[in-house]
Design an enzyme around this catalytic site. Sequence first.
Site, PDB file in Angstrom:
ATOM      1  CB  CYS A   1      -0.863  -0.022   1.247  1.00 44.22           C
ATOM      2  SG  CYS A   1      -1.809  -1.524   1.393  1.00 44.22           S
TER       3      CYS A   1
ATOM      4  NE  ARG B   1       3.689   2.056  -2.346  1.00 41.04           N
ATOM      5  CZ  ARG B   1       4.783   1.727  -1.661  1.00 41.04           C
ATOM      6  NH1 ARG B   1       5.951   2.168  -2.057  1.00 41.04           N
ATOM      7  NH2 ARG B   1       4.735   0.932  -0.614  1.00 41.04           N
TER       8      ARG B   1
ATOM      9  CD1 TRP C   1      -1.191  -5.331  -3.494  1.00 37.82           C
ATOM     10  CD2 TRP C   1      -1.856  -4.275  -5.345  1.00 37.82           C
ATOM     11  NE1 TRP C   1      -1.104  -6.211  -4.532  1.00 37.82           N
ATOM     12  CE2 TRP C   1      -1.505  -5.606  -5.684  1.00 37.82           C
ATOM     13  CE3 TRP C   1      -2.293  -3.441  -6.337  1.00 37.82           C
ATOM     14  CZ2 TRP C   1      -1.577  -6.098  -6.973  1.00 37.82           C
ATOM     15  CZ3 TRP C   1      -2.366  -3.935  -7.636  1.00 37.82           C
ATOM     16  CH2 TRP C   1      -2.020  -5.254  -7.950  1.00 37.82           C
TER      17      TRP C   1
ATOM     18  CG  ASN D   1       2.895  -0.440   2.992  1.00 33.96           C
ATOM     19  OD1 ASN D   1       2.294  -1.447   2.611  1.00 33.96           O
ATOM     20  ND2 ASN D   1       4.079  -0.087   2.532  1.00 33.96           N
ATOM     21  N   GLY D   2       1.790  -2.771   5.316  1.00 35.42           N
ATOM     22  CA  GLY D   2       2.495  -3.927   5.881  1.00 35.42           C
ATOM     23  C   GLY D   2       1.502  -5.031   6.203  1.00 35.42           C
TER      24      GLY D   2
ATOM     25  CD  GLU E   1       9.641 -17.317 -16.226  1.00 33.60           C
ATOM     26  OE1 GLU E   1       8.783 -17.836 -16.948  1.00 33.60           O
ATOM     27  OE2 GLU E   1       9.626 -16.115 -15.899  1.00 33.60           O
TER      28      GLU E   1
ATOM     29  CE  LYS F   1      10.124 -12.854 -17.052  1.00 34.45           C
ATOM     30  NZ  LYS F   1       9.140 -13.843 -17.198  1.00 34.45           N
TER      31      LYS F   1
ATOM     32  CD  GLU G   1       8.315 -11.977 -20.971  1.00 33.56           C
ATOM     33  OE1 GLU G   1       7.201 -11.531 -21.284  1.00 33.56           O
ATOM     34  OE2 GLU G   1       8.523 -12.626 -19.933  1.00 33.56           O
TER      35      GLU G   1
ATOM     36  CG  HIS H   1      15.042 -37.763 -27.817  1.00 36.15           C
ATOM     37  ND1 HIS H   1      14.910 -39.080 -28.207  1.00 36.15           N
ATOM     38  CD2 HIS H   1      15.458 -37.796 -26.529  1.00 36.15           C
ATOM     39  CE1 HIS H   1      15.189 -39.867 -27.200  1.00 36.15           C
ATOM     40  NE2 HIS H   1      15.533 -39.121 -26.157  1.00 36.15           N
TER      41      HIS H   1
ATOM     42  CE  LYS I   1       2.659  -7.614 -14.906  1.00 38.49           C
ATOM     43  NZ  LYS I   1       3.886  -8.456 -14.861  1.00 38.49           N
TER      44      LYS I   1
END
Length: 609
Positions: free
Chosen positions: A2, A27, A74, A98-99, A482, A486, A489, A505, A604
């Site tokens: 937050c 944020r 958030w 925040n936390g 992955e 990364k 992209e 193979h 996104k």
Amino acid sequence: MCGIVGYIGQQPAAPIILAGLQKLEYRGYDSAGICTIDGGFADVRRSKGKLQNLVQLLEDSPLQGSVAIGHTRWATHGKPTEVNAHPHQAGPVVLVHNGIIENYLGLKMELRDQKHNFKSETDTEVIAHLIEHKMIGGSGFVDAVRTSLQELEGAYAVCLVSETEPGMMIAAKHGSPLVIGLGDQEFFVASDIPPILNHTREMVFLEDDQMVVFKDGFAHFSTLAGGPLTITPRHIDWSPLMAEKGGYRHFMLKEIFEQPRAVQDTLAGRLLEDEWDVCLDNIGLSDAKLAQVRRVCIVACGTSWHSGLVGKFLLEEHCRLPVEVDIASEFRYRNPVVGPETLLIAISQSGETADTLAAVREAKLRGALAIAVCNVIDSSIARETDGVVYTHAGPEIGVASTKAFVTQLVALYLFMLRLGRAGGSITPERMMPHFTSLLHLPALMEQALLLDNAVEAIARHYQHAGDFLFLGRGINYPIALEGALKLKEISYIHAEGYPAGEMKHGPIALIDENLPVVVIALRDRHYEKVVSNMEEVIARGGRVIAFCTEGDDEVRNRAETVLYLPECSEWIAPVLLSIPMQLLAYHVSVLKGNDVDQPRNLAKSVTVE
Ligand code: AGP
């Protein structure tokens, strides 16, 4: 994650707070609120959704006063509703936070017994009632804040006001960031630099268990216990955009370095060491329901699909259940065989990916149970499943997923433990090594982040390659996938991930002196096999970049480049390996001059088919 903002001085406070909240927009948030102290009364306004809704609220009915606190939420505990939005008030006390408070449930029950009534589902409201309770007992506002904060476990950054002290504001922190702006007879408080930058560049970065009381044009800094404190203000000459990125060049790099904190927040309050169990408060399925599960079907897209592949290894090994992992766009059109005995796990950072949402609906139509692993509270996928394991990564701005991915891996690990305990495949005695690994994980990630310079050198050396191959085995094969995703992209270099055992193979035909091959060769159950795959590559002139375990000298003389990771349990190795993979892609992309945070052609969240 937050955002909090506070102001005390001579100017009208509300416009300063609103402007500050807008500076924290990056944020992310799903609700916002503000409180001013005017004529000794606290006036609180809150709204769900975009900050503009709060701005409109204040235009319709303006707030007066030169002391105020504000918040963008958030959500991590409790849905993003107006009643859960901050500020939270108890009697004369109003605060923003925040936390994540890990012991809030116990405190809440004690306060309920003492006749405190709660309106929200948040951990934050508990802090307000705790302080109020102490003031009812005779403590002054400052002492009540001090003693209350010392009872909290977990992370907090708070800014507080009270009707009993209209010319006062208090700020304190433990575990979450808090910046103090020092003006001329006026002071600013914020979770980050941007809201303060336009008013003053003299700032103090509060450290854990420090507190500041603003009153009569002075800022009294002290330890939380009330001891003396010497502070050294810093002059911040960042541009506003630099400030939003926390001084990092790109959001992606900032989010890569936020990963230890994101994992800590995802673990917070969930490892119950007294019962050797895991607490997943939004899972929505009873132990009996979970024990009835006979097979698991994981659906996701892109990077989230890679975390699902790791989840397969965790669930099959420890819960002894058959697990199928499907790309959501395939699952939804395949006439899948799912029914009441199936548990569908939908993994999605955004919670809005169209194919994954459609897969959830398809599975639910066929009677399957469904849970989500999600980073956005109350998102479509979170709402349409029976339960959710939220990742507490905070908003992820960079299009290439990093902290959301590693927190998905942690969330799947937590869910595996919960499912295993519910189904009886994991006994309490077997939980300790898992707890030890998970609790040690953020520190190991900090060590892996120290590889940044070495990875940048590797990126510089191999940046002109036209293709890359990434190889891994077992639970680390998805990390090869992955790493390839990364790289492609954000650097636009073609890259493929492959099971190392598949080389013979077909892919071995690709090997020549122009092809960098990243090989994951940690000291695990596949080590010998992977080393022989690596030899096959070297024998044909391939340029091997080996990710190894610290102290492994065997590989040093064989591979062209070696990167060492700290020794760790095989079940958390995918999290650690993700860090150099992300950094490699990042640095190659920067060297190529690409738009790292918004790579071409990508969005996104893919909310269409
Ligand atoms: C990740 O780096 C990519 N940007 C992309 O593959 C992403 O993981 C995919 O679109 C799924 O998104 P979701 O997790 O929000 O469902």
